[in-house]
Design a protein around this motif. Structure first.
Motif, short mmCIF file in Angstrom:
data_model
loop_
_atom_site.label_atom_id
_atom_site.label_comp_id
_atom_site.label_asym_id
_atom_site.label_seq_id
_atom_site.Cartn_x
_atom_site.Cartn_y
_atom_site.Cartn_z
N LEU A 316 0.85 -1.21 0.00
CA LEU A 316 0.00 0.00 0.00
C LEU A 316 0.88 1.25 0.00
N ARG A 317 1.88 1.25 0.88
CA ARG A 317 2.76 2.43 0.97
C ARG A 317 3.48 2.70 -0.35
N TYR A 318 3.98 1.65 -0.96
CA TYR A 318 4.69 1.81 -2.25
C TYR A 318 3.73 2.35 -3.31
N THR A 319 2.51 1.79 -3.35
CA THR A 319 1.54 2.26 -4.35
C THR A 319 1.21 3.73 -4.11
N MET A 320 1.04 4.11 -2.85
CA MET A 320 0.73 5.51 -2.54
C MET A 320 1.87 6.42 -3.02
N PHE A 321 3.10 5.96 -2.81
CA PHE A 321 4.25 6.75 -3.27
C PHE A 321 4.21 6.90 -4.79
N LEU A 322 3.91 5.81 -5.48
CA LEU A 322 3.92 5.83 -6.96
C LEU A 322 2.80 6.68 -7.55
N VAL A 323 1.72 6.88 -6.78
CA VAL A 323 0.63 7.71 -7.32
C VAL A 323 0.62 9.10 -6.68
N GLY A 324 1.63 9.36 -5.85
CA GLY A 324 1.77 10.70 -5.28
C GLY A 324 0.76 11.02 -4.19
N ALA A 325 0.31 9.99 -3.47
CA ALA A 325 -0.68 10.21 -2.39
C ALA A 325 0.03 10.05 -1.05
N GLN A 326 0.14 11.14 -0.32
CA GLN A 326 0.91 11.06 0.93
C GLN A 326 0.08 10.50 2.08
N ASP A 327 -1.23 10.66 2.00
CA ASP A 327 -2.08 10.07 3.04
C ASP A 327 -3.35 9.51 2.40
N LEU A 328 -4.21 8.93 3.25
CA LEU A 328 -5.36 8.23 2.69
C LEU A 328 -6.37 9.18 2.05
N SER A 329 -6.44 10.41 2.57
CA SER A 329 -7.40 11.31 1.93
C SER A 329 -6.88 11.72 0.55
N ALA A 330 -5.56 11.87 0.39
CA ALA A 330 -5.00 12.15 -0.95
C ALA A 330 -5.23 10.95 -1.88
N LEU A 331 -5.12 9.74 -1.32
CA LEU A 331 -5.34 8.54 -2.15
C LEU A 331 -6.76 8.53 -2.72
N ARG A 332 -7.72 8.98 -1.89
CA ARG A 332 -9.12 9.01 -2.36
C ARG A 332 -9.31 10.01 -3.51
N GLN A 333 -8.41 11.00 -3.58
CA GLN A 333 -8.52 12.02 -4.66
C GLN A 333 -7.67 11.65 -5.88
N THR A 334 -6.95 10.55 -5.82
CA THR A 334 -6.03 10.22 -6.91
C THR A 334 -6.76 10.08 -8.24
N PRO A 335 -6.26 10.72 -9.30
CA PRO A 335 -6.86 10.51 -10.61
C PRO A 335 -6.79 9.03 -11.00
N ARG A 336 -7.85 8.54 -11.59
CA ARG A 336 -7.90 7.12 -11.95
C ARG A 336 -8.68 6.92 -13.23
#
Ligand SMILES: Cc1cc2nc3c(=O)[nH]c(=O)nc-3n(C[C@H](O)[C@H](O)[C@H](O)COP(=O)(O)O)c2cc1C
Length: 352
Positions: A316-336
């Protein structure tokens, strides 16, 4: 009857160590969630934050050991060892159905994990079809005595249909859930599926009944009709084989619960950190994993379970790094990019 329950719980552990009970054709559809790569994250991997708050606890990662067992009569160590792993990793744990302990009080010891996991999120579990057998206070009091933070009621029509002697009367279950929610007086009561997901309409009914959260336990991971087909004979077995690929994919159920504003635990085939990231991006608050941990435990005991879960969290941490999401709320905003099968299914289910 309690001997039957204990035998069944033991069979489940044995059968679930085998991949024959995975969905063979249907997938979670999480693979249709493509999180767009970010080449300029502008933070360090060490700064990725995966903490999540849930039911009054703070988890170091949004992950639960899914509801599995307790009350087999012969392996109290399974739950306590898993609870110690949950504590060490700062994640949560759902216990298996409390039914054995409600029937045979001495089996409660197989659910008493609090001393091994003083800070972990711990949830108890009971079947929706069994709610008519026990008073709400009996279930809630036992859960609170164990030191649980909340309770999940499981809805498992498919499993009960194929299970020899299964309970196939689901009338009044929603009203029983609402009574349980009322009796709990704000103490959290959620609902989970068992490998077949929760529809938009059912999510709406559960939300209106006041449940705290829904765990999807969608299709694409473990097929519980396949599990029970392996234990059944004759017509039950044939019908289990016919229907074992049925169910709502995990990604779809997750999107529907999010659209309803229901707090959601994504599970059912969530087996890697990449699956976790995709489910969290769709709006899950937490994720849960069950059967892969049975195989890990059989192979290498609690140490291997810990390695498996640690890989999930690191993934999870590696994927967050690769998509530029520093925390879970940023992950929810990640373009997909959402693939066509998931988009079509999710959209169709929102219409009556
Ligand atoms: C050995 C085993 C026992 C289980 N027992 C329960 C149970 O008592 N109550 C429940 O709600 N779910 C139970 N489950 C279902 C899981 O919690 C989960 O919803 C389901 O297996 C889908 O997740 P998975 O694909 O990660 O296995 C059990 C799963 C396993 C593998």
């Amino acid at each position: 009857m309690t001997d039957d329950i204990q035998r069944r719980k033991r069979d489940h552990l044995t059968i679930c160590a085998n991949d024959a009970v995975a969905f063979q054709t249907r997938t979670t559809l999480l693979e249709e969630v493509e999180l767009i790569h970010c080449a300029l994250p502008e933070f360090a991997l060490a700064d990725v934050r995966t903490q999540a708050a849930f039911m009054g606890r703070t988890l170091q990662a949004p992950l639960l050991i899914g509801a599995m067992t307790g009350g087999t009569g012969d392996n109290a160590a399974f739950n306590t060892e898993l609870a110690a792993v949950a504590e060490a990793l700062g994640i949560g744990m759902s216990l298996g159905s409390l039914r054995p302990a409600l029937e045979v009080p001495e089996l409660v010891r197989e659910f008493q994990v609090r001393d091994k996991a003083p800070n972990a999120l711990v949830l108890t579990n009971i079947g929706g079809a069994q709610l008519r057998q026990y008073a709400p206070a009996q279930i809630i009091d036992l859960s609170r005595d164990i030191g649980a933070d909340g309770l999940l009621v499981h809805l498992n029509t498919g499993m009960e249909l194929i299970q020899p002697g299964g309970d196939t009367d689901f009338s009044g279950v929603l009203a029983h859930i609402a009574r349980l929610v009322d009796a709990a007086q704000g103490w959290p009561v959620g609902v989970k599926a068992v490998g077949m997901g929760i529809s938009f309409r059912d999510g709406e009914r559960l939300r209106d009944a006041g449940v705290h959260c829904v765990e999807t336990a969608g299709a694409g991971g473990t097929s519980w009709m396949a599990v029970e087909a392996l234990r059944a004979t004759g017509q039950q077995q044939r019908l289990g084989q016919l229907l074992q690929e049925q169910g709502i994919p995990t990604a779809v159920s997750t999107m529907w619960m999010r659209a309803l504003g229901v707090s959601v635990i994504a599970s059912g085939g969530v087996a890697t950190g990449l699956d976790m990231a995709r489910a969290l991006a769709l709006g899950a608050d937490l994720t849960a994993v069950a059967r892969p941990l049975v195989a890990a435990y059989r192979h290498g005991g609690p140490e291997e379970v810990r390695t498996y879960l640690d890989d999930m969290i690191a993934g999870l941490r590696y994927t967050m790094f690769l998509v530029g999401a520093q925390d879970l709320s940023a992950l929810r905003q990640t373009p997909r990019v959402i693939g066509p099968a998931l988009a079509r299914y999710a959209d169709a289910g929102l219409r009556p």
